[in-house]
Design a protein around this motif. Structure first.
Motif, PDB file in Angstrom:
ATOM      1  N   TYR A  11       0.810  -1.220   0.000  1.00 31.21           N
ATOM      2  CA  TYR A  11       0.000   0.000   0.000  1.00 31.21           C
ATOM      3  C   TYR A  11       0.847   1.275   0.000  1.00 31.21           C
ATOM      4  CZ  TYR A  11      -3.155  -3.547   1.855  1.00 31.21           C
ATOM      5  OH  TYR A  11      -3.876  -4.689   2.055  1.00 31.21           O
ATOM      6  N   ASN A  32      -1.796  -2.099  10.826  1.00 33.45           N
ATOM      7  CA  ASN A  32      -2.728  -3.186  10.608  1.00 33.45           C
ATOM      8  C   ASN A  32      -2.704  -4.065  11.856  1.00 33.45           C
ATOM      9  OD1 ASN A  32      -3.548  -5.936   9.881  1.00 33.45           O
ATOM     10  ND2 ASN A  32      -3.750  -5.111   7.813  1.00 33.45           N
ATOM     11  N   TYR A  41      -2.762   5.479   6.710  1.00 36.24           N
ATOM     12  CA  TYR A  41      -4.020   5.709   7.425  1.00 36.24           C
ATOM     13  C   TYR A  41      -5.139   5.833   6.391  1.00 36.24           C
ATOM     14  CZ  TYR A  41      -7.838   8.324   9.409  1.00 36.24           C
ATOM     15  OH  TYR A  41      -9.086   8.727   9.769  1.00 36.24           O
ATOM     16  N   ASN A  42      -6.294   5.259   6.695  1.00 35.09           N
ATOM     17  CA  ASN A  42      -7.471   5.395   5.838  1.00 35.09           C
ATOM     18  C   ASN A  42      -8.706   5.368   6.717  1.00 35.09           C
ATOM     19  OD1 ASN A  42      -9.786   3.954   4.199  1.00 35.09           O
ATOM     20  ND2 ASN A  42      -8.481   5.040   2.737  1.00 35.09           N
ATOM     21  N   ASN A  44     -11.641   4.651   6.162  1.00 38.09           N
ATOM     22  CA  ASN A  44     -12.532   3.514   5.910  1.00 38.09           C
ATOM     23  C   ASN A  44     -11.863   2.163   6.156  1.00 38.09           C
ATOM     24  OD1 ASN A  44     -14.656   5.240   5.049  1.00 38.09           O
ATOM     25  ND2 ASN A  44     -13.594   5.467   3.087  1.00 38.09           N
ATOM     26  N   ALA A  45     -10.686   2.158   6.749  1.00 34.18           N
ATOM     27  CA  ALA A  45      -9.925   0.935   7.028  1.00 34.18           C
ATOM     28  C   ALA A  45      -9.692   0.108   5.760  1.00 34.18           C
ATOM     29  CB  ALA A  45     -10.609   0.097   8.107  1.00 34.18           C
ATOM     30  N   SER A  46      -9.406   0.782   4.665  1.00 34.10           N
ATOM     31  CA  SER A  46      -9.195   0.108   3.382  1.00 34.10           C
ATOM     32  C   SER A  46      -7.947  -0.759   3.336  1.00 34.10           C
ATOM     33  CB  SER A  46      -9.107   1.141   2.260  1.00 34.10           C
ATOM     34  OG  SER A  46     -10.323   1.832   2.150  1.00 34.10           O
ATOM     35  N   TYR A  47      -7.017  -0.563   4.271  1.00 39.09           N
ATOM     36  CA  TYR A  47      -5.753  -1.304   4.238  1.00 39.09           C
ATOM     37  C   TYR A  47      -5.672  -2.334   5.356  1.00 39.09           C
ATOM     38  CZ  TYR A  47      -5.038   2.724   1.326  1.00 39.09           C
ATOM     39  OH  TYR A  47      -5.196   3.696   0.370  1.00 39.09           O
ATOM     40  N   SER A  51      -6.352   0.033  10.157  1.00 41.32           N
ATOM     41  CA  SER A  51      -5.824   1.086   9.293  1.00 41.32           C
ATOM     42  C   SER A  51      -6.637   2.373   9.379  1.00 41.32           C
ATOM     43  CB  SER A  51      -5.713   0.618   7.839  1.00 41.32           C
ATOM     44  OG  SER A  51      -6.968   0.336   7.275  1.00 41.32           O
ATOM     45  N   ASP A  52      -7.713   2.341  10.140  1.00 42.61           N
ATOM     46  CA  ASP A  52      -8.503   3.557  10.366  1.00 42.61           C
ATOM     47  C   ASP A  52      -8.119   4.255  11.675  1.00 42.61           C
ATOM     48  OD1 ASP A  52      -9.485   1.529  11.974  1.00 42.61           O
ATOM     49  OD2 ASP A  52     -11.581   2.102  11.723  1.00 42.61           O
TER      50      ASP A  52
END
Length: 112
Positions: A11, A32, A41-42, A44-47, A51-52
């Motif tokens: 990522y 993670n 950082y995302n 929506n916890a996309s990773y 990750s949120d």
């Protein structure tokens, strides 16, 4: 710098025409919770799970073409707003909610 770890090469990397993959300093990082690797950082916890949740700021350029990279991010200090970014967004566009999410990080405005 307190706790190091490994950055997940999957990522947040920019790829050059030659196929090299780099992650640049100033990236807001999460960790993670399954792999324990640092990821961008995302909200929506996309990773992956965790990750949120913002944990640190990347302070070095990483080369992640072939392998995950060792990293020791910044957990506390002063950083100018123009040098931090959320992956997928422009530099200096840190959302207000992130600006105060890490009590040890103080985002300074531009010096004029």
């Amino acid at each position: 710098r307190l706790v190091g770890g490994v950055y997940d090469r999957t990522y947040g990397a920019y790829q050059t025409d030659a196929g090299q993959r780099f992650v640049y300093p100033g990236l807001w990082l999460a960790r993670n919770s399954t792999t324990k690797k640092f990821v961008p950082y995302n909200a929506n916890a996309s990773y992956g799970p965790g990750s949120d949740t913002l944990v640190a700021v990347l302070d070095e350029r990483l080369e992640v073409t072939y392998f995950d990279a060792p990293v020791t991010p910044i957990y506390a200090g002063e950083i100018h707003r123009r040098f931090v970014y959320v992956w997928g967004q422009a530099m200096a566009t840190t959302p207000g909610t992130l600006a105060t999410a890490l009590p040890g990080i103080h985002l300074k405005p531009e010096v004029t």
